[in-house]
Design an enzyme around this catalytic site. Structure first.
Site, PDB file in Angstrom:
ATOM      1  N   LYS A  55       0.814  -1.219   0.000  1.00 36.96           N
ATOM      2  CA  LYS A  55       0.000   0.000   0.000  1.00 36.96           C
ATOM      3  C   LYS A  55       0.845   1.266   0.000  1.00 36.96           C
ATOM      4  O   LYS A  55       0.370   2.345  -0.314  1.00 36.96           O
ATOM      5  CB  LYS A  55      -0.977  -0.008   1.166  1.00 36.96           C
ATOM      6  CG  LYS A  55      -2.093  -1.029   0.932  1.00 36.96           C
ATOM      7  CD  LYS A  55      -3.406  -0.543   1.425  1.00 36.96           C
ATOM      8  CE  LYS A  55      -4.556  -1.460   1.048  1.00 36.96           C
ATOM      9  NZ  LYS A  55      -4.378  -2.837   1.574  1.00 36.96           N
ATOM     10  N   SER A 307       1.427  -9.780  -0.449  1.00 33.97           N
ATOM     11  CA  SER A 307       1.048  -8.368  -0.326  1.00 33.97           C
ATOM     12  C   SER A 307       1.471  -7.702   0.973  1.00 33.97           C
ATOM     13  O   SER A 307       1.567  -6.483   1.024  1.00 33.97           O
ATOM     14  CB  SER A 307      -0.467  -8.243  -0.518  1.00 33.97           C
ATOM     15  OG  SER A 307      -1.149  -9.163   0.306  1.00 33.97           O
TER      16      SER A 307
HETATM   17  C1  LIG Z   1      -5.094  -3.813   1.153  1.00 32.59           C
HETATM   18  C2  LIG Z   1      -4.482  -5.150   1.084  1.00 32.59           C
HETATM   19  C3  LIG Z   1      -4.890  -6.088   0.123  1.00 32.59           C
HETATM   20  C4  LIG Z   1      -6.024  -5.851  -0.846  1.00 32.59           C
HETATM   21  O1  LIG Z   1      -5.850  -4.716  -1.656  1.00 32.59           O
HETATM   22  P1  LIG Z   1      -7.093  -4.018  -2.385  1.00 32.59           P
HETATM   23  O2  LIG Z   1      -6.515  -2.951  -3.222  1.00 32.59           O
HETATM   24  O3  LIG Z   1      -7.994  -3.483  -1.309  1.00 32.59           O
HETATM   25  O4  LIG Z   1      -7.807  -5.084  -3.166  1.00 32.59           O
HETATM   26  C5  LIG Z   1      -4.222  -7.306   0.088  1.00 32.59           C
HETATM   27  N1  LIG Z   1      -3.231  -7.599   0.954  1.00 32.59           N
HETATM   28  C6  LIG Z   1      -2.811  -6.723   1.890  1.00 32.59           C
HETATM   29  C7  LIG Z   1      -1.714  -7.126   2.808  1.00 32.59           C
HETATM   30  C8  LIG Z   1      -3.421  -5.461   1.986  1.00 32.59           C
HETATM   31  O5  LIG Z   1      -2.999  -4.607   2.920  1.00 32.59           O
END
Ligand SMILES: *Cc1c(COP(=O)(O)O)cnc(C)c1O
Length: 336
Positions: A55, A307
């Site tokens: 993010k 992520s």
């Molecule tokens: C926010 C997030 C997601 C999902 O992202 P979106 O853009 O809301 O679909 C996935 N994994 C992690 C660790 C996140 O912080």
């Protein structure tokens, strides 16, 4: 460029996210899972970002795009944790004030991480939607600029830089598996990879418990779902009934959406820690989980977006031991 997220917006974001931005160009490494599956699986380690999640890309791009007047007013967001931490970090880099609204579902580890970055933290409500009401109020009352976690062109373009990097590193990429919540990550990556190489398969993965984008895609319009405790806490929250960008982009670009139950996410977290030897949160383990269950078959070089790493350590150690995890009124058991 308010309305549009296209390849040129993502390339512009990539220029802003250069070496001095504080954003890491994350490595793409081979997964141990490749051997088990007999297909090449690659891990894109966004968990190594300085704030522990991808993010930071979207937040940094959006904050770098603010005018001087907007920057003086300061920013506000609501978040399941990782966006708030990213906004706090990026605001600190630019030297502007940030306010982060967090609901009671956000794990303590994430609350503390935001607080440590000297952002103002406002705890409000039992869900992401209720925290958003507070963010709206503060924006109206104090003139703060809203920085939404996914439904914002500059945020989507920032996340899309991951797609550029994937194809730079592996022009032969066949499939990318993307954790899916509000869809900023998936929309950005899909715009990038499908613009450059339309044959790349983009698969979104959510948890069964509260899959707002999957329910909305099925309904043909944004709908609300109940937000429930899940191992993939970063995937919680709705997509917004007034969604402007991510719903249409996901509808037009995603090839498939897969849903996982909590026991499957548990197995994914276990695999990521014990086999891949990576500390990751539940949301970041859904890619391996989807492959382990056979719900997705790798048919060529397959990249998983790892992520984030902002997991509650007590929970991860419980999973590592194979012990049951309590989530509100359910208990998740080890199946292996
Ligand atoms: C926010 C997030 C997601 C999902 O992202 P979106 O853009 O809301 O679909 C996935 N994994 C992690 C660790 C996140 O912080």
């Amino acid at each position: 460029m308010d309305g549009m997220v296209d390849l040129s917006a993502i390339r512009e974001a990539a220029r802003r996210l250069g070496p001095k931005s504080g954003v890491l160009r994350s490595p793409l490494i081979p997964a141990a899972l490749s051997r088990k599956l007999g297909a090449e699986v690659l891990l894109k380690l966004e968990s190594l970002q300085p704030t522990g999640a991808f993010k930071l890309r979207g937040a940094t791009n959006a904050i770098a795009s603010l005018s001087a007047e907007e920057a003086r007013r300061g920013v506000v967001c609501c978040s399941t944790g990782n966006h708030g931490r990213a906004v706090a970090h990026a605001a600190g880099v630019r030297g502007i004030p940030a306010t982060v609204c967090l609901s009671s579902l956000v794990p303590q580890v994430k609350v503390e991480a935001v607080t440590a970055l000297s952002a103002r933290v406002v705890r409000h409500g039992q869900s992401q939607d209720e925290a958003q009401v507070m963010a709206d109020r503060l924006a109206a009352e104090e003139g703060l600029v809203q920085l939404p976690p996914f439904d914002h062109p500059q945020v989507i373009a920032g996340q899309g830089t991951i797609g550029l990097e994937l194809l730079e590193d592996r022009p032969d990429l066949d499939t990318v598996l993307v954790p899916l919540s509000g869809g900023g990550l998936l929309a950005g990556i899909a715009v990038a990879v499908k613009s450059l190489k339309p044959s790349v398969r983009v698969i979104g993965i959510s948890m069964e418990r509260g899959a707002a984008m999957a329910a909305s895609l099925a309904a043909g319009r944004p709908v609300e779902v109940e937000e429930l405790p899940t191992l993939a806490d970063s995937l919680g929250g709705g997509i917004g009934l007034a969604n402007r960008h991510t719903f249409a982009l996901c509808r037009d670009l995603v090839d498939e959406v897969i849903l996982l139950d909590e026991a499957e996410i548990y197995q994914g977290m276990r695999w990521m820690l014990l086999q891949e030897r990576r500390v990751v949160e539940g949301a970041a383990a859904v890619g391996v989980a989807a492959l382990l269950t056979g719900k997705v078959r790798a048919r060529g070089p397959t990249a998983l977006i790892v992520s984030g790493e902002n997991v509650d350590m007590t929970q991860l150690l419980t999973v590592a031991h194979g012990a049951p995890v309590k989530l509100g009124d359910i208990t998740v058991e080890n199946r292996t």
